[in-house]
Design an enzyme around this catalytic site. Sequence first.
Site, short mmCIF file in Angstrom:
data_model
loop_
_atom_site.label_atom_id
_atom_site.label_comp_id
_atom_site.label_asym_id
_atom_site.label_seq_id
_atom_site.Cartn_x
_atom_site.Cartn_y
_atom_site.Cartn_z
CE LYS A 83 10.08 -6.81 -7.31
NZ LYS A 83 9.01 -5.88 -7.73
O1 G3P Z 1 6.22 -4.64 -6.55
C1 G3P Z 1 5.31 -5.66 -6.58
C2 G3P Z 1 4.06 -5.49 -5.77
O2 G3P Z 1 4.13 -4.39 -4.92
C3 G3P Z 1 2.82 -5.59 -6.61
O3 G3P Z 1 1.68 -5.03 -6.03
O4 G3P Z 1 -0.67 -4.27 -6.07
O5 G3P Z 1 0.28 -5.48 -8.06
O6 G3P Z 1 -0.17 -6.70 -5.94
P1 G3P Z 1 0.21 -5.39 -6.56
#
Ligand code: G3P
Length: 217
Positions: A83
């Site tokens: 990533k």
């Molecule tokens: O994998 C990264 C992403 O899904 C992060 O989610 O909830 O931290 O914005 P969030």
Amino acid sequence: MKFFADTADVDAIRELNELGLLDGVTTNPSLIKKSGRDIIEVTREICSIVGGPVSAEVVATETGAMLAEGRLLAEIAPNIAVKVPLTLDGLKACKVLTGEGKMVNVTLCFSANQALLAAKAGATFISPFIGRLDDIHLDGMDLIPEIRQIYDNYGFETDILAASIRSVNHVKAAALIGADVMTAPPSVIKALATHPLTDKGLDGFLKDAADAGIKIA
Ligand code: G3P
């Protein structure tokens, strides 16, 4: 639509995998921090549970250092997707790593133009962050049809991985639009199965089965 679990919690990953609902896993430095474990060690354990792509994120910001980190991460298991952030350095690293046959997930995408660049860099996955756009009072889901249209216009093979999914409504909207993959916390994936009428209906059936003395095995 493929389901990835957005977590580095191996117990939760095991549970979803046993349910047969898991096509892959995504992690990021915040999720690794939450696990309290070493990134290499926990990522190796996740890869031993899940056969599909497991995203592991670099922490370097310059292309050369990203490549070094990405190559190390890719050595953990053949199903690692490296990533990288959607920066110019990240795009350069994406091009090189995919050229070496590695899967690359380009993350922190907040615009259709960024997604276009990721596809041109040969990304395996592009991760538009829906919830974080909602957080700043935009409609994050607007991004998915835009990217879908652009990718379909030119036949880009990059998979749209709807990320920062926070609710079952996000999952439905992303599926209706045609996102290839969505990644969500395990609690959201499990919540997809619940409906109050399912619970109520099952209670009624079980009560009638008991009243009628139904025994099957
Ligand atoms: O994998 C990264 C992403 O899904 C992060 O989610 O909830 O931290 O914005 P969030």
